[in-house]
Design an enzyme around this catalytic site. Structure first.
Site, PDB file in Angstrom:
ATOM      1  N   ASP A  44       0.831  -1.203   0.000  1.00  0.00           N
ATOM      2  CA  ASP A  44       0.000   0.000   0.000  1.00  0.00           C
ATOM      3  C   ASP A  44       0.865   1.252   0.000  1.00  0.00           C
ATOM      4  O   ASP A  44       0.600   2.217  -0.735  1.00  0.00           O
ATOM      5  CB  ASP A  44      -0.926  -0.014   1.220  1.00  0.00           C
ATOM      6  CG  ASP A  44      -1.732   1.256   1.355  1.00  0.00           C
ATOM      7  OD1 ASP A  44      -2.661   1.463   0.553  1.00  0.00           O
ATOM      8  OD2 ASP A  44      -1.430   2.066   2.259  1.00  0.00           O
ATOM      9  N   ASP A 113      -6.549  -6.166  -1.485  1.00  0.00           N
ATOM     10  CA  ASP A 113      -5.495  -6.372  -0.486  1.00  0.00           C
ATOM     11  C   ASP A 113      -4.413  -7.316  -1.011  1.00  0.00           C
ATOM     12  O   ASP A 113      -3.213  -7.102  -0.786  1.00  0.00           O
ATOM     13  CB  ASP A 113      -6.088  -6.943   0.806  1.00  0.00           C
ATOM     14  CG  ASP A 113      -6.951  -5.939   1.551  1.00  0.00           C
ATOM     15  OD1 ASP A 113      -6.915  -4.740   1.196  1.00  0.00           O
ATOM     16  OD2 ASP A 113      -7.674  -6.357   2.477  1.00  0.00           O
ATOM     17  N   GLU A 116      -2.133  -5.525  -3.440  1.00  0.00           N
ATOM     18  CA  GLU A 116      -1.171  -4.695  -2.707  1.00  0.00           C
ATOM     19  C   GLU A 116      -0.078  -5.564  -2.091  1.00  0.00           C
ATOM     20  O   GLU A 116       1.099  -5.178  -2.080  1.00  0.00           O
ATOM     21  CB  GLU A 116      -1.887  -3.886  -1.624  1.00  0.00           C
ATOM     22  CG  GLU A 116      -2.723  -2.745  -2.175  1.00  0.00           C
ATOM     23  CD  GLU A 116      -3.372  -1.920  -1.088  1.00  0.00           C
ATOM     24  OE1 GLU A 116      -3.604  -0.723  -1.315  1.00  0.00           O
ATOM     25  OE2 GLU A 116      -3.661  -2.470   0.003  1.00  0.00           O
TER      26      GLU A 116
END
Length: 229
Positions: A44, A113, A116
């Site tokens: 991220d 997610d 990332e």
């Protein structure tokens, strides 16, 4: 390495030297043992940096708030999930039985997610330049479609997109007071954002305007905008 992971590497445009990193990036917390949350955290940060740097170079006349809004659009969960689905990423995720049965491999947040986490894994496996190259390649079509017109959105929309990009709860608006005669009222609204300790406030001649003012105040409190954009 399985044939399926070889296929995923071809789709990603990167072959891992450390296959364990790749497997870890694909491991959801519902799966037994170590999971991808730390890699997601790292990915991220890298994604936000790479996107911010590219936008800084692409839009030299853009103001800080405009750049922040463009980046929020690029890195939001919806955008990442679309990319992940393009890689058929859900087919490779390691999920616990409960998450698997509930369709977790299709869930937007899980896909975003995991993507990332893969960015973080590529960074650890090959360094920043390779991670940057992959991110820019994956987001190329999104970058090409961006213009500063995309920043001309109302504060409520900008706040919602920013929070979605951080996988946060959406803001809650509440009318706390209405003053004045029926033909000349002033609405007072509070906006609650989980990232802020205090509610943001706004007032206006209609509920809609008061909510927009409160959303703008929340964006300033979050540091996304400085009040001069």
């Amino acid at each position: 390495m399985s044939v399926s992971l070889s296929r995923l590497e071809r789709q990603l445009g990167y072959s891992f030297k450390d296959q364990e990193l790749m497997l870890l990036a694909l491991t959801h917390r519902s799966f037994a043992g170590r999971n991808n949350e730390r890699l997601e955290f790292l990915g991220d940060a890298i994604l936000n940096f790479v996107a911010g740097e590219a936008l800084f170079e692409r839009f030299p006349q853009a103001r800080e708030g405009q750049l922040s809004r463009l980046r929020a659009r690029l890195v939001k969960g919806e955008t990442l999930a679309v990319l992940a689905r393009g890689f058929d990423l859900g087919e490779y995720l390691r999920l616990g039985s409960g998450e698997l049965k509930s369709g977790g491999f299709r869930r937007e947040s899980i896909l975003a997610d995991a993507l990332e986490a893969l960015i973080g894994a590529i960074y650890l496996d090959a360094g920043m330049e390779t991670a940057r190259d992959r991110v820019l390649s994956w987001l190329a079509s999104e970058f090409e479609s961006l213009t500063l017109v995309d920043t001309n959105k109302d504060p409520k929309t900008r706040l919602q997109e920013f929070l979605q990009s951080r996988a946060c709860e959406l803001p809650r608006y509440e009318v706390v007071d209405i003053q004045g005669e029926p033909h000349c009222r002033t609405f007072f609204v509070e906006c609650e954002v989980t990232l802020l300790n205090e509610k943001s406030r706004g007032q206006g001649v209609s509920r809609r305007i008061a909510e927009q003012v409160a959303a703008a105040a929340a964006l300033i409190a979050l540091g996304v905008e400085n009040g001069h954009d």
